[in-house]
Design a protein around this motif. Structure first.
Motif, PDB file in Angstrom:
ATOM      1  N   CYS A 699       7.477  32.051 -16.865  1.00  0.00           N
ATOM      2  CA  CYS A 699       6.590  33.071 -17.296  1.00  0.00           C
ATOM      3  C   CYS A 699       6.094  34.162 -16.461  1.00  0.00           C
ATOM      4  O   CYS A 699       5.782  33.660 -15.432  1.00  0.00           O
ATOM      5  CB  CYS A 699       5.776  32.412 -18.380  1.00  0.00           C
ATOM      6  SG  CYS A 699       4.529  31.458 -17.279  1.00  0.00           S
ATOM      7  N   PHE A 700       6.160  35.352 -16.708  1.00  0.00           N
ATOM      8  CA  PHE A 700       5.489  36.256 -15.944  1.00  0.00           C
ATOM      9  C   PHE A 700       3.991  36.628 -16.050  1.00  0.00           C
ATOM     10  O   PHE A 700       3.638  36.646 -17.144  1.00  0.00           O
ATOM     11  CB  PHE A 700       6.004  37.679 -16.315  1.00  0.00           C
ATOM     12  CG  PHE A 700       5.679  38.872 -15.141  1.00  0.00           C
ATOM     13  CD1 PHE A 700       6.008  38.935 -13.847  1.00  0.00           C
ATOM     14  CD2 PHE A 700       4.804  39.605 -15.672  1.00  0.00           C
ATOM     15  CE1 PHE A 700       5.645  39.701 -13.228  1.00  0.00           C
ATOM     16  CE2 PHE A 700       4.316  40.852 -14.808  1.00  0.00           C
ATOM     17  CZ  PHE A 700       4.628  40.735 -13.693  1.00  0.00           C
ATOM     18  N   PHE A 701       3.277  36.499 -14.973  1.00  0.00           N
ATOM     19  CA  PHE A 701       1.670  36.856 -15.160  1.00  0.00           C
ATOM     20  C   PHE A 701       1.429  37.954 -14.449  1.00  0.00           C
ATOM     21  O   PHE A 701       1.786  38.069 -13.344  1.00  0.00           O
ATOM     22  CB  PHE A 701       0.874  35.575 -14.416  1.00  0.00           C
ATOM     23  CG  PHE A 701      -0.579  35.810 -14.465  1.00  0.00           C
ATOM     24  CD1 PHE A 701      -1.062  35.492 -15.526  1.00  0.00           C
ATOM     25  CD2 PHE A 701      -1.307  35.964 -13.208  1.00  0.00           C
ATOM     26  CE1 PHE A 701      -2.315  35.505 -15.893  1.00  0.00           C
ATOM     27  CE2 PHE A 701      -2.814  36.145 -13.414  1.00  0.00           C
ATOM     28  CZ  PHE A 701      -3.191  35.743 -14.732  1.00  0.00           C
ATOM     29  N   PRO A 702       0.864  38.883 -15.052  1.00  0.00           N
ATOM     30  CA  PRO A 702       0.670  40.410 -14.920  1.00  0.00           C
ATOM     31  C   PRO A 702      -0.445  40.282 -13.692  1.00  0.00           C
ATOM     32  O   PRO A 702      -0.533  41.389 -13.063  1.00  0.00           O
ATOM     33  CB  PRO A 702       0.346  41.156 -16.102  1.00  0.00           C
ATOM     34  CG  PRO A 702      -0.548  40.135 -16.982  1.00  0.00           C
ATOM     35  CD  PRO A 702       0.382  38.748 -16.647  1.00  0.00           C
ATOM     36  N   GLY A 703      -1.213  39.526 -13.739  1.00  0.00           N
ATOM     37  CA  GLY A 703      -2.396  39.652 -12.657  1.00  0.00           C
ATOM     38  C   GLY A 703      -1.828  39.466 -11.302  1.00  0.00           C
ATOM     39  O   GLY A 703      -2.336  40.314 -10.414  1.00  0.00           O
ATOM     40  N   ASP A 704      -1.027  38.517 -10.839  1.00  0.00           N
ATOM     41  CA  ASP A 704      -0.390  38.390  -9.578  1.00  0.00           C
ATOM     42  C   ASP A 704       0.924  38.994  -9.473  1.00  0.00           C
ATOM     43  O   ASP A 704       1.491  38.933  -8.438  1.00  0.00           O
ATOM     44  CB  ASP A 704      -0.719  37.281  -8.947  1.00  0.00           C
ATOM     45  CG  ASP A 704       0.245  36.160  -9.734  1.00  0.00           C
ATOM     46  OD1 ASP A 704       0.726  36.555 -10.764  1.00  0.00           O
ATOM     47  OD2 ASP A 704      -0.215  35.062  -9.820  1.00  0.00           O
TER      48      ASP A 704
END
Length: 880
Positions: A699-704
């Protein structure tokens, strides 16, 4: 009160001061120096007045140092003259009769020549003022090529540099596209897209809009030549009308739109409001007719009916112009039955013009765009009550006067016996109960109540919309008033409500924020007692390590704050924090800005001519359009934007842009919950083997800006402080998105009152000291700033997990024993100053000061007399 008995002496005074008695504005013709005007007492009525010290003037007695405006017949009250009763001392003795001195005060009026709005003279006043708002209206009729029979009425309120627009259409008009305002030359000065911004109320349609910066076009609006236009996807269904300045005599709470399907070009609108002092209905009417048919003066007959039975009729001779006409009239002394029918939408109106054309319509409830809300706290209870409970109430007023409500109560300490709507109460005697909304409820910490009140009338609706009604919540512990709050019309329409609560003090506020246009507009409501002249109640916007003052509550408890789109982009945060500080506490709430607002400013690539200048971490100070942005690896990043460096040696580093400078933070890993964690390829933090069986999904986390494998956990990255250690994130089992939750804290053996959160830690720990520990009604510092190293004391004092505002006083507490009543501590510019309390037995002692009462010989029964059980227990916790 009149001056029959001293009219002659007044004429002499006026003659000496160059007055002219030919006009009602006699006091405006004063040309002499501003001297006191000595007037003699009225001796003829002296025998009928008490012989105490004072002055007798115009048949009335005044105490020494009292002031008043004299009355001069036939002109009435002279508001620009002020009289004072002054003491007379002869031979060292105060004389029974004082001396009257009157002086002119018109020279003390403020200068209103630079007022952006038209200066106005309020009733019973000498000085013109610069109004906070100015009212305009427009009657909208179909354009020449239109085929629709829909008409509309619009109210426009000019507040300094913004224009609030409320439009009501008589029927639904499909495919509405925009609102236009055109100047006298046909030039468009304002346009707004209104798709999906309408609200259907029965058969009518309501449109709300705000023109934020009208300062350059105020004269065009006030010229009476501006056009308000509603456009539709079908050009044959547009409406238009002239914008005209109006002077409502009372808050208008009812309206009627009058048409005749067989007479095109004719339309009328009526606005009405109840004068509460005498149950009079003030009526303002506007009529539009074809220029060829109606010009000059014509007789207009207005009727109000109930089931075809005429209740009121009035004839007015009005002058028609190219804009139509406007008239004022009134329906005097409405009966109780008429007020009920008015408030419940059962009356109709009919206008008959001199040419026989008849227009008709129904009278319905009317109010400008906004929501009816109430903030209900113990601070506004009468008398004020210290409780942890708070409540919020939302109301919806329908066209036929039905009032639906939703009330949410939190942390109530006792069973609710009654929830009611009442009028204002200026004393312990209380206000007048309008209705009971809720009877006795079972005990619950949080409860929600919904209902409908359908027995309104014209007076209740007028009081409601004028802000003269209150919600009052009574409990078994407090039968008079536990929680209380004023019902107000909040201008917010498309915004989200947030209840901001400080749990330790029972202090609360409400906020409504809207950022749909990538700007940030918030309405803030605080308790009425929080409005202070000393500016101790303020609202701030906090983002990262910045704190920006938004508003100071010195005159009203409802304020709007606005941050433009440009400033929102400079903030660079999708979740800025709102904070409201009072004397005793600080409240926090979250605003939200869509991520799409920042999309157009991210990923900007330097032009070829500038690429050779790029360097990591360089400051960007030119050109002007790149101000506050950062240059990193030959790319431009907006202030607040984060990214993953391309350098393979920096695989476990996340960078962000903060005010022109790039900052890079190494990944901080949460502790793995197993003995032998493993680090997967491409991951920076170790994870437990069993949890990482399904490594094919990520899953892609936009924060990092990283793809994380299912089963891994990580701390979220939050600009500018870096990784936030008080939360952990993880992929969902199917790899479809992620979830984040607060870090779980272990259970502690000590009670909550002896726990503290140490700097740099997320979870509380037990205090090791058994000495004197200060406790009180303070507010702990926000977790975000503490965990990211951005804390700022602002001259406050922090002890353990409690924070005290500068100047706040409290009793210290001895651990396991209770509060020590003989010592008081004060926060003085970041330092605690503790002193013993000195008891003066010669003065009256408050029952709250139990230690001094005991020292001065009061018995236990004296100290707890007339107190409830809850208050007795509080007093016994105080150690002397």
């Amino acid at each position: 009160m009149t001056l029959h008995s001293c009219r002659s002496c007044f004429i002499i005074v006026i003659a000496c001061c160059n007055f002219s008695l030919g006009l009602a504005t006699a006091y405006d013709t004063l040309t002499g120096p501003v001297d006191d005007i000595p007037l003699k007492e009225d001796r003829r009525v002296q025998s009928h007045i008490s012989h105490s010290v004072g002055c007798v003037f115009g048949g009335a007695r005044y105490d020494i140092d009292s002031q008043w405006h004299p009355i001069l017949e036939p002109y009435g009250v002279m508001h620009c003259l002020k009289c004072t009763c002054e003491a007379v001392i002869k031979k060292g003795l105060l004389q029974q009769r004082g001396q009257v001195q009157c002086r002119r005060i018109s020279h003390e009026c403020p200068d209103v020549s630079s007022c952006p709005l038209t200066a106005m003279l309020p009733p019973s006043s000498c000085c013109k003022i610069c109004p906070h708002h100015q009212e305009f209206s427009a009657l909208l009729i179909p354009t020449e090529n239109s085929t629709t029979h829909v008409i509309g009425q619009s109210s426009l309120t000019l507040e300094q540099s913004k224009l609030r627009i409320t439009i009501t259409l008589s029927n639904v008009l499909p495919n509405l596209t925009s609102i236009l305002i055109k100047g006298k030359n046909g030039v468009t000065i304002y346009e707004e897209n209104i798709r999906n911004k309408t609200e259907q109320l029965g058969q009518t349609l309501k449109i709300c809009s705000i023109w934020r910066d009208v300062s350059n076009h105020i004269e065009a609006i006030k010229s009476n030549e501006a056009h308000l236009i509603i456009t539709s996807g079908h050009t044959a269904e547009s409406l238009s009308g002239f914008v005209k300045e109006t002077t409502p005599r009372v808050l208008e709470t009812f309206s009627s739109m009058l048409t005749n399907a067989e007479s095109r070009g004719y339309a009328a609108s009526l606005y009405m409001g109840v004068v509460l002092s005498n149950n009079e209905l003030a009526i303002r009417g506007s009529v539009v007719a074809p220029r060829a048919a109606m010009s000059g003066k014509h007789l207009v007959t207005m009727e109000i009916l109930r089931d075809r039975r005429v209740l009121f009729t009035k004839e007015e001779m009005v002058a028609f112009s190219s804009y139509g006409t406007e008239f004022h009239t009134k329906w005097e002394s409405l009966s109780t039955s008429s007020l009920k029918q008015l408030g419940r939408g059962r009356l109709t109106t009919r206008l008959t013009l001199s040419n026989g054309i008849t227009l008709s319509g129904s009278i319905t409830v009317y109010h400008k765009c906004g929501r009816l809300n109430a903030l209900v706290t113990g601070q506004d209870a009468v008398p004020k009550y210290k409780t942890l409970g708070v409540a919020s109430a939302q109301f919806n007023l329908s066209l036929n006067g039905q009032l639906s409500y939703q009330i949410e109560v939190k942390d109530i300490e006792s069973r609710i016996t009654e929830i009611m709507i009442e009028t204002d109460r200026s004393s312990l005697a209380g206000g007048t109960k309008i209705t009971r909304l809720v009877r006795e409820l079972n005990e619950a910490t949080i409860l929600k109540v919904r209902g409908l009140y359908d027995k309104t009338d014209g007076v209740i609706i007028q009081q409601l919309l004028e802000g003269k009604l209150f919600i009052n919540i009574q409990t078994r512990l407090r039968l008079n008033s536990t929680l209380r709050g004023q019902i107000l019309l909040v201008p917010s329409v498309h915004s989200t409500q947030t209840l901001m609560v400080e749990g330790r003090a029972g202090v609360a506020a409400l906020s409504w924020c809207d950022s749909s246009n990538c700007d940030l507009a918030c309405d803030l409501l605080v308790p009425r007692v929080a409005v202070r002249r000393d500016a101790s109640t303020q609202a701030f916007l906090q983002y990262w390590n910045q704190k920006q003052l938004l508003a100071t509550f010195t005159e009203t408890n409802l304020m709007e704050v606005y941050i433009s789109k440009m400033d929102v982009l400079q903030i660079g945060s999708t979740l800025p924090m709102l904070s409201i500080t009072t004397r005793d506490s600080t409240l926090y709430g979250q605003a939200s800005i869509p991520e799409t607002c920042f999309e157009n400013s991210s990923g900007y690539v330097l032009p070829a001519s500038d690429q050779q200048l790029g360097s990591r971490g360089a400051w960007v100070d030119t050109p002007l359009d790149l101000a506050h942005k950062c240059r990193y690896d030959k790319k431009i990043y907006s202030d607040g934007e984060s990214w993953k460096p391309k350098d393979s040696n920096l695989a476990c580093v996340t960078c962000s842009c903060k005010r022109n400078k790039a900052q890079c933070h190494p990944v901080i890993c949460p502790a793995a919950e197993c003995a032998s964690p493993v680090t997967l390829p491409g991951e920076c933090c170790p994870a437990c083997p069993k949890a990482t069986d399904n490594t094919s999904k990520t899953c892609f986390f936009p924060g990092d800006h990283r793809d994380h494998a299912v089963g891994t956990v990580w701390h979220p990255f939050m600009h500018p402080g870096g990784y936030f250690k008080c939360a952990v994130c993880f992929c969902k089992n199917d790899g479809d998105g992620y979830d984040c939750k607060q870090t779980a804290c272990p259970a502690l053996s000590c009670s909550e009152r002896y726990q503290e959160v140490l700097p740099g830690e997320c979870c509380p720990s037990c205090k090791t000291s058994t000495g004197v520990t200060v406790l009180g009604q303070g507010q702990s510092a926000p977790d975000l700033s503490r965990m990211q190293g951005d804390s700022d004391s602002y001259s406050s004092c922090t002890v353990g997990d409690l924070q005290y505002a500068n100047g706040e006083s409290f009793n210290p507490e001895i651990a396991t024993l209770g509060m020590y009543g003989k010592v008081v501590c004060t926060c003085n510019n970041g330092k605690l100053d503790c002193k013993p309390i000195e008891c003066d037995c010669s003065k009256k002692i408050s029952r709250k000061n139990r230690c001094c009462m005991r020292q001065c010989g009061f018995t236990e029964s004296d100290m707890i007399r007339k107190r409830r059980k809850k208050d007795k227990n509080k007093m016994r916790d105080l150690i002397c």
